[in-house]
Design an enzyme around this catalytic site. Structure first.
Site, PDB file in Angstrom:
ATOM      1  N   HIS A   1       0.823  -1.245  -0.011  1.00 58.41           N
ATOM      2  CA  HIS A   1       0.099   0.225   0.242  1.00 58.41           C
ATOM      3  C   HIS A   1       0.945   1.261  -0.049  1.00 58.41           C
ATOM      4  CE1 HIS A   1      -3.999  -1.734   0.555  1.00 58.41           C
ATOM      5  NE2 HIS A   1      -3.337  -2.562   1.340  1.00 58.41           N
ATOM      6  N   VAL A   2       1.282   1.808  -1.078  1.00 62.37           N
ATOM      7  CA  VAL A   2       2.191   2.890  -1.240  1.00 62.37           C
ATOM      8  C   VAL A   2       1.904   3.694  -2.454  1.00 62.37           C
ATOM      9  CG1 VAL A   2       3.758   1.763  -2.680  1.00 62.37           C
ATOM     10  CG2 VAL A   2       4.627   3.574  -1.242  1.00 62.37           C
TER      11      VAL A   2
END
Length: 228
Positions: free
Chosen positions: A169-170
């Site tokens: 999640h980036v």
């Protein structure tokens, strides 16, 4: 004189039999053509035609059975065992390795509440089947990185064993900005309204994993407020 006139003028010649080309009696060319119903295949009889079609049908059914059964039937394996265990690899050696037109560096930057957990489960199965390196991160709550954090993450990703697929999640990372090779990005998005609803219930009740993340996200929410 009278007898000569009767003999020469009133007598008609006997009718000749019809030519074979006109009608063709039994045993002639016309009868032979009538006995062959397939004009497109004059060299095949009806029995030969039925035999060819039956052979083709058996071949198609055998091929379908081979595909559905996942391999050759047991009697073919037994026949090969009786004839010998020589295979194509024994006679010709291993085939040359195919170079697939797929990238060897892939980044899946996950978007929250867009089914990414299901995708990661599928990727884990595919990595075991196809032999690529799946690199996952346990950090889920930090998507915006500073410049130093981006450099460190890019360095860790670039040193992974190829072919690899990195997932976290980036936000988007520009590898070229820090002198690295830009990988291929993949992602999955969702209808905004459905994503908002999923996030709404996730923040109040968590998910099927049984974690208490919703308590951390909404620490001051009373229990009756969660069920409004």
């Amino acid at each position: 004189m009278k007898k000569k006139q009767q003999h020469g003028a009133g007598v008609c010649p006997a009718p000749r039999p019809p030519a074979a080309a006109a009608g063709g009696g039994p045993g002639q060319g016309g009868g032979l053509m009538r006995r062959r119903p397939l004009s497109l295949l004059p060299f095949l009889s009806l029995r030969d035609y039925v035999f060819c079609m039956a052979t083709l049908l058996l071949f198609c059914l055998g091929s379908l059975f081979y595909q559905l059964n996942g391999g050759p039937p047991h009697f073919l394996l037994a026949l090969r065992h009786c004839l010998g265990n020589s295979t194509y690899l024994d006679d010709h050696g291993p085939p040359p390795q195919k170079v697939l037109p797929f990238p060897s560096q892939v980044v899946y930057n996950r978007v929250g509440k867009c089914g990414s957990r299901t995708v990661v489960l599928l990727l884990r199965i595919l990595s075991e089947k196809h032999g690529f390196n799946l690199v996952t991160s346990d950090i889920h709550n930090k998507t915006r990185l500073t410049k130093n954090e981006q450099m460190e993450l890019i360095k860790n990703i670039s040193t992974a064993e190829q072919p690899y697929l990195f997932t976290r999640h980036v936000h988007f990372l520009n590898f070229s900005r820090f002198g690295g090779d830009q990988p291929v990005y993949i992602n999955i998005i969702r209808d905004p309204v459905n994503r908002f609803l999923s996030n709404y219930f996730f923040r109040r009740f968590g998910d099927w994993r049984g974690e208490q993340n919703h308590m951390i996200r909404t620490p001051n929410m009373r229990q009756e407020e969660r069920y409004l």
